[in-house]
Design a protein around this motif. Structure first.
Motif, PDB file in Angstrom:
ATOM      1  N   ASN A 145      91.109  27.508  52.805  1.00 25.60           N
ATOM      2  CA  ASN A 145      91.426  28.393  53.355  1.00 25.60           C
ATOM      3  C   ASN A 145      91.480  30.099  53.560  1.00 25.60           C
ATOM      4  O   ASN A 145      90.742  30.558  52.245  1.00 25.60           O
ATOM      5  CB  ASN A 145      93.525  28.963  52.944  1.00 25.60           C
ATOM      6  CG  ASN A 145      93.644  29.633  51.702  1.00 25.60           C
ATOM      7  OD1 ASN A 145      93.792  30.640  51.946  1.00 25.60           O
ATOM      8  ND2 ASN A 145      93.052  28.385  51.068  1.00 25.60           N
ATOM      9  N   SER A 146      91.600  30.668  54.847  1.00 30.99           N
ATOM     10  CA  SER A 146      91.272  32.099  53.772  1.00 30.99           C
ATOM     11  C   SER A 146      92.809  33.487  54.711  1.00 30.99           C
ATOM     12  O   SER A 146      92.759  33.463  53.612  1.00 30.99           O
ATOM     13  CB  SER A 146      89.843  32.274  54.302  1.00 30.99           C
ATOM     14  OG  SER A 146      89.700  34.144  54.442  1.00 30.99           O
ATOM     15  N   CYS A 147      92.466  33.416  55.792  1.00 28.59           N
ATOM     16  CA  CYS A 147      92.919  34.324  56.542  1.00 28.59           C
ATOM     17  C   CYS A 147      94.798  34.176  56.550  1.00 28.59           C
ATOM     18  O   CYS A 147      95.465  35.479  56.462  1.00 28.59           O
ATOM     19  CB  CYS A 147      93.065  34.711  58.552  1.00 28.59           C
ATOM     20  SG  CYS A 147      92.991  33.660  59.491  1.00 28.59           S
TER      21      CYS A 147
ATOM     22  N   ALA B 109      96.647  33.570  58.486  1.00 37.09           N
ATOM     23  CA  ALA B 109      97.359  34.535  59.979  1.00 37.09           C
ATOM     24  C   ALA B 109      96.719  33.496  61.379  1.00 37.09           C
ATOM     25  O   ALA B 109      96.648  33.675  62.547  1.00 37.09           O
ATOM     26  CB  ALA B 109      96.878  35.751  60.084  1.00 37.09           C
TER      27      ALA B 109
ATOM     28  N   ALA C 218      93.175  32.672  62.324  1.00 37.07           N
ATOM     29  CA  ALA C 218      92.588  33.281  63.049  1.00 37.07           C
ATOM     30  C   ALA C 218      91.441  32.392  62.964  1.00 37.07           C
ATOM     31  O   ALA C 218      90.495  32.331  63.460  1.00 37.07           O
ATOM     32  CB  ALA C 218      92.842  34.576  62.425  1.00 37.07           C
TER      33      ALA C 218
ATOM     34  N   PHE D 197      97.146  45.080  64.197  1.00 38.48           N
ATOM     35  CA  PHE D 197      97.061  43.444  64.272  1.00 38.48           C
ATOM     36  C   PHE D 197      97.841  42.841  65.491  1.00 38.48           C
ATOM     37  O   PHE D 197      97.896  42.745  66.107  1.00 38.48           O
ATOM     38  CB  PHE D 197      96.858  42.690  63.128  1.00 38.48           C
ATOM     39  CG  PHE D 197      96.132  40.811  63.609  1.00 38.48           C
ATOM     40  CD1 PHE D 197      95.052  41.412  63.721  1.00 38.48           C
ATOM     41  CD2 PHE D 197      97.588  40.564  62.269  1.00 38.48           C
ATOM     42  CE1 PHE D 197      94.542  39.722  63.975  1.00 38.48           C
ATOM     43  CE2 PHE D 197      97.214  38.976  62.664  1.00 38.48           C
ATOM     44  CZ  PHE D 197      95.801  38.488  63.320  1.00 38.48           C
TER      45      PHE D 197
ATOM     46  N   ALA E  75      96.761  36.270  66.450  1.00 33.46           N
ATOM     47  CA  ALA E  75      95.406  35.823  66.800  1.00 33.46           C
ATOM     48  C   ALA E  75      95.321  35.263  67.943  1.00 33.46           C
ATOM     49  O   ALA E  75      93.681  35.663  68.607  1.00 33.46           O
ATOM     50  CB  ALA E  75      95.524  34.313  65.912  1.00 33.46           C
TER      51      ALA E  75
ATOM     52  N   VAL F 121      92.537  38.303  70.014  1.00 34.95           N
ATOM     53  CA  VAL F 121      91.450  38.022  68.912  1.00 34.95           C
ATOM     54  C   VAL F 121      90.417  37.318  69.801  1.00 34.95           C
ATOM     55  O   VAL F 121      89.190  37.023  70.504  1.00 34.95           O
ATOM     56  CB  VAL F 121      91.810  37.344  67.592  1.00 34.95           C
ATOM     57  CG1 VAL F 121      89.464  37.576  67.324  1.00 34.95           C
ATOM     58  CG2 VAL F 121      91.910  39.019  66.561  1.00 34.95           C
ATOM     59  N   ASP F 122      91.265  35.777  70.500  1.00 36.08           N
ATOM     60  CA  ASP F 122      90.806  35.140  71.417  1.00 36.08           C
ATOM     61  C   ASP F 122      90.349  35.031  72.867  1.00 36.08           C
ATOM     62  O   ASP F 122      89.306  35.177  73.458  1.00 36.08           O
ATOM     63  CB  ASP F 122      92.047  34.111  71.484  1.00 36.08           C
ATOM     64  CG  ASP F 122      91.908  32.729  69.978  1.00 36.08           C
ATOM     65  OD1 ASP F 122      90.666  32.841  69.067  1.00 36.08           O
ATOM     66  OD2 ASP F 122      92.645  32.123  69.759  1.00 36.08           O
TER      67      ASP F 122
ATOM     68  N   LYS G 143      84.655  36.617  66.215  1.00 33.53           N
ATOM     69  CA  LYS G 143      86.150  36.603  66.148  1.00 33.53           C
ATOM     70  C   LYS G 143      86.217  37.139  64.262  1.00 33.53           C
ATOM     71  O   LYS G 143      87.681  37.536  64.570  1.00 33.53           O
ATOM     72  CB  LYS G 143      86.063  34.675  65.916  1.00 33.53           C
ATOM     73  CG  LYS G 143      87.854  34.811  66.607  1.00 33.53           C
ATOM     74  CD  LYS G 143      87.447  33.541  66.968  1.00 33.53           C
ATOM     75  CE  LYS G 143      89.717  33.213  65.970  1.00 33.53           C
ATOM     76  NZ  LYS G 143      89.813  31.927  66.664  1.00 33.53           N
TER      77      LYS G 143
ATOM     78  N   THR H 252      88.737  39.775  63.875  1.00 37.25           N
ATOM     79  CA  THR H 252      90.369  40.231  64.210  1.00 37.25           C
ATOM     80  C   THR H 252      90.605  41.034  62.228  1.00 37.25           C
ATOM     81  O   THR H 252      91.209  41.842  62.253  1.00 37.25           O
ATOM     82  CB  THR H 252      89.971  38.849  62.649  1.00 37.25           C
ATOM     83  OG1 THR H 252      90.176  37.528  63.538  1.00 37.25           O
ATOM     84  CG2 THR H 252      91.835  38.336  61.762  1.00 37.25           C
TER      85      THR H 252
ATOM     86  N   PRO I 288      94.417  39.648  59.102  1.00 37.41           N
ATOM     87  CA  PRO I 288      93.927  40.120  57.421  1.00 37.41           C
ATOM     88  C   PRO I 288      92.516  38.967  57.676  1.00 37.41           C
ATOM     89  O   PRO I 288      91.929  38.533  58.646  1.00 37.41           O
ATOM     90  CB  PRO I 288      95.415  38.532  57.422  1.00 37.41           C
ATOM     91  CG  PRO I 288      95.621  37.821  58.768  1.00 37.41           C
ATOM     92  CD  PRO I 288      95.763  39.701  59.528  1.00 37.41           C
ATOM     93  N   ASN I 289      92.205  39.226  56.797  1.00 37.64           N
ATOM     94  CA  ASN I 289      90.479  39.269  56.770  1.00 37.64           C
ATOM     95  C   ASN I 289      90.141  38.730  55.132  1.00 37.64           C
ATOM     96  O   ASN I 289      90.849  39.862  54.349  1.00 37.64           O
ATOM     97  CB  ASN I 289      89.554  39.585  57.381  1.00 37.64           C
ATOM     98  CG  ASN I 289      89.747  41.342  57.001  1.00 37.64           C
ATOM     99  OD1 ASN I 289      89.135  41.937  55.805  1.00 37.64           O
ATOM    100  ND2 ASN I 289      90.616  41.541  57.077  1.00 37.64           N
ATOM    101  N   ASN I 290      89.046  38.216  55.019  1.00 33.67           N
ATOM    102  CA  ASN I 290      88.330  38.207  53.495  1.00 33.67           C
ATOM    103  C   ASN I 290      86.956  38.589  53.393  1.00 33.67           C
ATOM    104  O   ASN I 290      86.502  39.589  52.583  1.00 33.67           O
ATOM    105  CB  ASN I 290      87.856  37.612  52.907  1.00 33.67           C
ATOM    106  CG  ASN I 290      89.122  36.048  52.597  1.00 33.67           C
ATOM    107  OD1 ASN I 290      90.075  36.952  52.051  1.00 33.67           O
ATOM    108  ND2 ASN I 290      89.132  35.078  52.926  1.00 33.67           N
TER     109      ASN I 290
END
Lengths: 344, 120
Positions: A42-44, A46, A48, B7, B13, B16-17, B50, B54, B60-62
């Motif tokens: 898993n990551s976001c 949300a 996405a 966001f 989401a 973003v799509d 994508k 985001t 939310p992101n890494n």
């Protein structure tokens, strides 16, 4: 003292790896699995990144909230894929990670081997497989020297039309292991192991109801095999808007299945079959033209086209880019790139 | 760097799509940067675009600076390349009728990773 439970919503349950987990109120499938110590990518969280993609059993598909399938392709939805971070199910469901879906093999016997042209064989066997036309199978077989090989082939048959007969179109090469194996003497009686079905390149009934107004199916060589399955599936399910099927090959001699395609075209007025080769003689209506130019010049609205592209990876990649830049949404381009086999 | 309010305001989401195809098409059609994408797998790259959107939308992101540096290290990127991507981003949002103040917020977030992307 008693507590009034009357207006507490009944918690739902999920089953994963045969363990039942009761969800806390508003808890997502991902949160519950992580809480129980399962390692789920898993990551976001949300909806996405799609890292937390999981799959529900067929009975559970109706219980997935629409938000848990946001951004997925129609085949992914049909196979019960969902984003576990965005899924708070209303009823109990059984879930798994996508890779676990079909790793067990079944054994069956080949019933028919027939050449379709100089290098392509039609191979048929009977198996009670739950597949969608256009998906592929892994064939596991052992050669004379006792070495085991695995090769992937797309399915050209349609379960509703061909019952349990499964058909593959297999291109054989001079020194290819499958060609040598299948041409061996008693091969028709030999058992073959199959794994699958696998892959996401298939027709979905939702295409008949969304804003798709054209199907474009383009393949090179035995890329026609999955397309032959997909086109018959779409027609059988009643897709009545225009369908363009483009079967290509390097040389016009290599075009195959001409008779079957002509028959299908006569039967369904919305189907337009084109045979395109880069070189060779023009016969049976085969056009000598570059397949990319041919597709570019089709009189269709690319932004409302849903495409299926099958064949060599370089072909699929190039045509995918061309269609995408012409306005076809990425989600509307299904593809099955054929990768060269790694020996043994 | 995550600004969930932007966001959510943009539509999360699904937004973003809606944006990613338009954005990726612009990137692939821009001669200043399209060659960076010639040999990449389109689906993989589409997912990366994508993830980038985001992040830029404040979702939310890494993303972290170290990964950004590592991923772009050997590409010898310049202001021109970064500018081309920023232009594609802005014109995508304009095409989607995103209000100017929200476009500014997105640009601000995108600019915050510029040094890492250019490895300066």
């Amino acid at each position: 003292m008693s507590i009034d439970h009357s207006n507490v919503i009944k918690p739902s349950q999920i089953t994963f790896n045969k363990n039942s987990i009761t969800l806390k109120p508003e808890e997502s499938v991902l949160e519950a699995l992580l809480r129980e110590g399962h390692a789920i990518p898993n990551s976001c969280r949300a909806g996405a990144c799609q890292c937390c993609l999981m799959q529900v059993t067929p009975e559970g598909k109706a219980h997935l909230p629409a938000s848990s399938q946001q951004g997925l392709t129609s085949p992914e939805k049909e196979l019960g894929y969902f984003l576990s971070c965005s899924c708070v199910p209303s009823n109990p469901i059984t879930v798994q990670l996508p890779s676990e879906a079909s790793d067990s093999a079944i054994t069956t016997q080949i019933t028919e081997v027939r050449p379709l042209n100089n290098t392509i064989l039609r191979v048929r066997f009977s198996a009670p497989l739950d597949y969608r036309p256009g998906q592929y199978l892994n064939l596991l077989f052992t050669d004379d020297a006792g070495v085991q090989h695995t090769r992937s082939y797309s399915i050209a048959s349609v379960p509703e039309l061909d019952q349990t007969t499964v058909e593959l179109h297999i291109k054989t090469y001079e020194n290819g292991v499958f060609g040598r194996w299948i041409k061996g003497s008693s091969v028709q009686d030999q058992n073959i192991e199959i794994q699958g079905p696998l892959g996401h390149c298939f027709y979905s009934d939702s295409l008949a109801h969304d804003n798709t107004n054209t199907l474009l199916l383009a393949g090179l060589g035995t890329g026609l095999a999955p397309l032959y399955g997909i086109v018959r599936d779409a027609l059988n399910q009643g897709f009545d808007k225009p369908i363009h099927l483009v079967a290509g090959a390097r040389n016009s001699n290599d075009i195959y299945l001409i008779e079957e395609l002509n028959k299908l075209e006569k039967q369904f007025p919305n189907l337009h079959v084109s045979l395109v080769a880069l070189e060779g003689e023009e016969y049976e209506g085969i056009k000598i033209e570059n397949i990319y130019d041919f597709c570019k010049n089709l009189d269709i609205d690319f932004s409302k086209t849903h495409a299926f592209l099958c064949g060599a990876q370089s072909f699929v990649g190039k045509l995918k880019k061309q269609l995408f830049l012409s306005g076809t949404p990425m989600k509307s381009i299904m593809s099955d790139p054929f990768l060269p086999a790694k020996n043994p | 760097m995550s600004d969930v309010s932007v966001f959510n305001k943009l539509g999360g989401a699904p937004a973003v799509d809606a944006a990613v195809d338009i954005f990726y098409r612009k990137v692939l059609s821009d001669d200043r940067i399209s060659h960076f994408f010639d040999s990449t797998d389109m689906e993989e790259q589409h997912n990366k675009q994508k993830a980038f959107l985001t992040m830029a939308f404040g979702g939310p992101n890494n993303y972290n600076g170290k990964d950004m540096r590592e991923a772009h290290k050997h590409m010898q990127l310049t202001d021109t390349h970064f500018g081309a991507v920023a232009e594609a981003l802005v014109s995508t949002l304009e095409e989607l009728n995103v209000p100017k103040e929200d476009i500014d917020s997105v640009v601000e977030i995108a600019l915050s990773v510029k040094d890492d992307v250019l490895n300066v």
